[in-house]
Design a protein around this motif. Structure first.
Motif, short mmCIF file in Angstrom:
data_model
loop_
_atom_site.label_atom_id
_atom_site.label_comp_id
_atom_site.label_asym_id
_atom_site.label_seq_id
_atom_site.Cartn_x
_atom_site.Cartn_y
_atom_site.Cartn_z
N ASN A 149 5.41 0.37 3.06
CA ASN A 149 6.68 -0.04 2.46
C ASN A 149 6.57 -1.38 1.76
OD1 ASN A 149 7.93 2.29 3.39
ND2 ASN A 149 8.67 1.31 5.26
N CYS A 150 5.88 -2.30 2.39
CA CYS A 150 5.74 -3.64 1.80
C CYS A 150 4.91 -3.60 0.53
CB CYS A 150 5.14 -4.59 2.82
SG CYS A 150 6.26 -4.91 4.20
N ILE A 151 3.86 -2.82 0.51
CA ILE A 151 3.03 -2.71 -0.69
C ILE A 151 3.82 -2.06 -1.81
CG2 ILE A 151 1.01 -1.56 -1.65
CD1 ILE A 151 -0.36 -2.12 1.10
N GLU A 152 4.64 -1.08 -1.49
CA GLU A 152 5.46 -0.42 -2.51
C GLU A 152 6.47 -1.38 -3.13
OE1 GLU A 152 6.96 2.97 -0.39
OE2 GLU A 152 5.17 4.16 -0.83
N LYS A 153 6.95 -2.34 -2.36
CA LYS A 153 7.90 -3.33 -2.89
C LYS A 153 7.25 -4.22 -3.95
CE LYS A 153 10.65 -3.71 1.31
NZ LYS A 153 11.01 -4.60 2.42
N LEU A 154 5.95 -4.34 -3.91
CA LEU A 154 5.26 -5.19 -4.88
C LEU A 154 5.46 -4.71 -6.31
CD1 LEU A 154 1.89 -5.95 -3.10
CD2 LEU A 154 3.81 -7.49 -3.48
N GLU A 155 5.64 -3.42 -6.51
CA GLU A 155 5.83 -2.89 -7.86
C GLU A 155 7.02 -3.59 -8.54
OE1 GLU A 155 6.44 1.25 -10.33
OE2 GLU A 155 6.58 1.29 -8.15
N GLY A 156 8.08 -3.77 -7.79
CA GLY A 156 9.26 -4.46 -8.34
C GLY A 156 8.96 -5.90 -8.72
N PHE A 157 8.20 -6.59 -7.88
CA PHE A 157 7.83 -7.97 -8.18
C PHE A 157 6.94 -8.05 -9.41
CE2 PHE A 157 8.63 -8.42 -3.53
CZ PHE A 157 9.71 -9.29 -3.63
N TYR A 158 5.99 -7.14 -9.51
CA TYR A 158 5.11 -7.12 -10.68
C TYR A 158 5.92 -6.87 -11.96
CZ TYR A 158 1.08 -6.88 -7.53
OH TYR A 158 0.14 -7.14 -6.56
#
Length: 87
Positions: free
Chosen positions: A66-75
């Motif tokens: 879940n945390c890694i998937e949230k990175l897409e938004g930050f990128y």
């Protein structure tokens, strides 16, 4: 090597070598770890290692996923803001 470079098979991306906005560990690994360690007095490096390893081992796979998937938004935000700071 020159022939390879002439074909331009890649596109160079210009960004700082370290961008705090894209440091994945800051988003979920270290902030939670800091909270867990707040107020604790650890007397040796070994104790720090033991507590840290136990903390990460206690997390299930879905936590990391879940945390890694949230990175897409930050990128995407970083790209939209052309590298400017993201909160």
């Amino acid at each position: 090597m020159a022939a390879f470079e002439e074909k331009k098979w890649w596109q160079k991306s210009i960004h700082p070598p370290y961008s705090p906005d894209l440091a994945s560990g800051d988003y979920f690994l270290f902030s939670d770890l800091k909270i867990m360690l707040t107020g604790k007095k650890l007397l040796s490096n070994e104790e720090v290692i033991v507590k840290t390893e136990a903390y990460f081992e206690a997390k299930n796979k879905s936590y990391y996923k879940n945390c890694i998937e949230k990175l897409e938004g930050f990128y995407n935000q970083c790209i939209t803001l052309e590298g400017n700071y993201i909160q």
